[in-house]
Write an enzyme that holds these catalytic residues in place. Structure first.
Site, PDB file in Angstrom:
ATOM      1  CE  LYS A  20       6.168  19.891   3.822  1.00 52.11           C
ATOM      2  NZ  LYS A  20       5.263  19.431   4.902  1.00 52.11           N
ATOM      3  N   GLY A  92       1.828  20.341  10.272  1.00 46.73           N
ATOM      4  CA  GLY A  92       1.079  19.173  10.731  1.00 46.73           C
ATOM      5  C   GLY A  92       2.011  18.009  11.024  1.00 46.73           C
ATOM      6  NE  ARG A 120      -3.650  20.484   8.466  1.00 45.33           N
ATOM      7  CZ  ARG A 120      -2.502  20.070   7.930  1.00 45.33           C
ATOM      8  NH1 ARG A 120      -1.426  20.849   7.983  1.00 45.33           N
ATOM      9  NH2 ARG A 120      -2.427  18.897   7.358  1.00 45.33           N
ATOM     10  CD  GLN A 165       0.930  14.891   8.801  1.00 47.31           C
ATOM     11  OE1 GLN A 165      -0.093  15.221   9.391  1.00 47.31           O
ATOM     12  NE2 GLN A 165       1.611  15.722   8.032  1.00 47.31           N
ATOM     13  CG  ASP A 313       1.506  16.586   0.467  1.00 44.05           C
ATOM     14  OD1 ASP A 313       0.389  16.694   1.005  1.00 44.05           O
ATOM     15  OD2 ASP A 313       2.532  16.267   1.102  1.00 44.05           O
ATOM     16  NE  ARG A 344      -2.783  21.847   0.233  1.00 47.24           N
ATOM     17  CZ  ARG A 344      -1.690  21.248   0.692  1.00 47.24           C
ATOM     18  NH1 ARG A 344      -1.521  19.944   0.526  1.00 47.24           N
ATOM     19  NH2 ARG A 344      -0.762  21.944   1.307  1.00 47.24           N
ATOM     20  NE  ARG A 386       2.914  20.137  -0.298  1.00 42.09           N
ATOM     21  CZ  ARG A 386       4.240  20.188  -0.456  1.00 42.09           C
ATOM     22  NH1 ARG A 386       4.776  20.697  -1.552  1.00 42.09           N
ATOM     23  NH2 ARG A 386       5.054  19.722   0.468  1.00 42.09           N
TER      24      ARG A 386
HETATM   25  C1  S3P Z   1       3.286  13.767   5.592  1.00 36.68           C
HETATM   26  C2  S3P Z   1       2.139  13.045   5.375  1.00 36.68           C
HETATM   27  C3  S3P Z   1       0.986  13.573   4.619  1.00 36.68           C
HETATM   28  C4  S3P Z   1       1.348  14.803   3.806  1.00 36.68           C
HETATM   29  C5  S3P Z   1       2.181  15.774   4.581  1.00 36.68           C
HETATM   30  C6  S3P Z   1       3.466  15.125   5.064  1.00 36.68           C
HETATM   31  C7  S3P Z   1       4.376  13.142   6.368  1.00 36.68           C
HETATM   32  O1  S3P Z   1      -0.028  13.936   5.546  1.00 36.68           O
HETATM   33  O2  S3P Z   1       0.185  15.431   3.324  1.00 36.68           O
HETATM   34  O3  S3P Z   1       2.507  16.895   3.780  1.00 36.68           O
HETATM   35  O4  S3P Z   1       5.515  13.628   6.313  1.00 36.68           O
HETATM   36  O5  S3P Z   1       4.102  12.146   7.053  1.00 36.68           O
HETATM   37  P1  S3P Z   1      -1.113  12.868   6.072  1.00 36.68           P
HETATM   38  O6  S3P Z   1      -0.422  11.833   6.803  1.00 36.68           O
HETATM   39  O7  S3P Z   1      -2.031  13.674   6.938  1.00 36.68           O
HETATM   40  O8  S3P Z   1      -1.801  12.361   4.832  1.00 36.68           O
END
Ligand code: S3P
Length: 430
Positions: A20, A92, A120, A165, A313, A344, A386
């Protein structure tokens, strides 16, 4: 409504859908590159489709035939002002990564999302982007958020959270800044952005010991041919099920084992799980292997500290594994779990308790005294993909029948999850 019953035999060979995180980044960097980018094995989950839809609204032509995607990139400054609000759905990653790109545009744009995404926290990207010079309107640091982009300054951002992120958002904004931009984080988060930026031709400096990444502005990004490996976050459910079911031997082919993502593999070894790696290789800059897993007697462990971002995750399914393990498992330093698609920590605790487990929620994790027999229950997924998949695994090891208030949410990251599960159990699940 799906129901799952106790299963001993769990055998076969599967592949899981594309990663993903890598699929999102492929869409975004492909849009900013000059020329065409090809993604093979793109994840056809709702989250990644949200990324496609947003970039299409900014004038990027994206063709998709199943998991084969072609992006006709328009270069770093080729995006057009969207005529509509950008809807990130439940994603997100779409929101936070795209915010960095939008901050560098000479137009204003608004992002929104579904009920869960609108709760969020977005302040974590608003703060660094504002420091770089963007002006952002949002109510209480949540979506909808309007980003007035423009000329950005390079910054050295010390992130209070280990979040890929946030890191990726700032690095993407840094592509449009007037100087170098860096991010340091408290622990290393997944590094797909850094790997992919380099692959597209950007200049990226990393110092892993210091959890530091720096990007130079105004790169010429060139379209790439990318094979997306299978998502370890999706493989995690079958790894856990293979360990828990008493007559299991499965092979999951083509799994991304990038060490910044694959913390669950270390935890499985710590818990006494039997896994074997076959055919280790590198695909489009990412580590990949076929992973075999067999029924195992698991024991409790401690999961904490710097490994947390590498399995964030997977913590719901690790909690499920812990409920089937002998002894105590302590999961801590994972307060980020409270701001995912659902809280979660609360939701895993609520559902494992309903199945008869001995679990206590803490501010930043769980304490689980494993080994109590679990029984079927009605699982409340809170529309969190999840949670639904983790408790499908719990249902395989529990007596009686486990049912779910909603399973449609698995389409966020794994639309065929229940089909693959029934392939391995040999049972139809509904
Ligand atoms: C992700 C980073 C993670 C993860 C999300 C995907 C990404 O989030 O939980 O499912 O692709 O950069 P965070 O950066 O908020 O930890």
């Amino acid at each position: 409504m799906y129901s799952i019953s106790e299963t001993k035999r769990f055998r076969g060979e599967i592949t899981v859908p594309g990663d993903k995180s890598i699929s999102h980044r492929g869409i975004m960097l492909g849009s900013l590159a000059e020329g065409d980018t090809y993604l093979h094995g793109f994840l056809e989950g709702a989250d990644c489709l949200s990324s496609i839809s947003c970039f299409r609204k900014m004038g990027i032509e994206i063709e998709r035939d199943g998991s084969e995607v072609t992006i006709h990139g328009k270069g770093l400054h080729g995006l057009k002002r969207p005529s509509e609000i950008l809807d990130a759905g439940n994603s997100g990653t779409t929101t936070r990564l795209m915010s960095g790109i939008l901050a560098g545009q000479d137009f204003s744009s608004t992002i929104t999302g579904d009920d869960s995404l609108r709760t969020r926290p977005m302040k974590r990207v608003v703060v660094p982007l504002s420091e770089m010079g963007a002006s952002i309107d949002s109510e209480n640091g949540c979506l909808p958020m309007t980003i007035h982009g423009g000329s950005l300054h390079g910054i050295d951002y010390v992130s209070p959270v280990a979040s890929a992120q946030v890191k990726s958002c700032v690095l993407f904004a840094g592509l449009f800044a007037d100087g170098k931009t860096s991010v340091s984080e408290p622990a290393i988060s997944r590094n797909h952005t850094e790997l992919m930026l380099r692959g597209f031709g950007a200049s990226v400096f990393t110092d892993e010991k210091k959890h530091f990444v720096q990007v130079e502005p105004e790169p010429v990004l060139r379209g790439q041919d990318i094979t997306v490996p299978g998502d370890i976050s999706s493989a995690a459910y079958f790894l856990a099920a293979g360990l828990i079911c008493q007559d299991a031997d499965i092979l999951i082919k083509n799994v991304n084992t990038n060490p910044t993502r694959a913390g669950i593999l270390k935890v499985i070894e710590q818990m006494g799980g039997k896994i074997t790696y076959h055919n280790r290789r590198t695909v489009s800059g990412e580590d990949v292997a076929d992973i075999e897993v067999m029924s195992s007697s698991l024991h409790g462990t401690v999961v904490s500290g710097d490994i947390i971002p590498a399995l964030i995750d997977e913590l719901p399914v690790i909690a499920v594994m812990a409920a089937f393990a002998d002894g105590q498992t302590v999961i801590k330093d994972a307060a980020e779990l409270r701001v995912k698609e659902s809280d979660r920590i609360a939701v895993v605790t609520e559902n494992l308790k309903a199945m008869g487990a001995d679990i206590t929620a803490t501010d930043d994790g769980f304490i689980i005294n494993g080994g109590r027999p679990l029984h079927g229950a009605l699982i409340k997924t809170h529309k969190d993909h999840r949670i639904a998949m983790s408790f499908a695994v719990a249902g395989l090891g529990a007596s009686g029948t486990t049912t779910f208030d909603d399973t449609g949410c698995v389409a966020i990251s794994y639309p065929d999850f229940f089909d693959t599960l029934s392939q391995l159990t040999g049972k139809s699940l509904n």
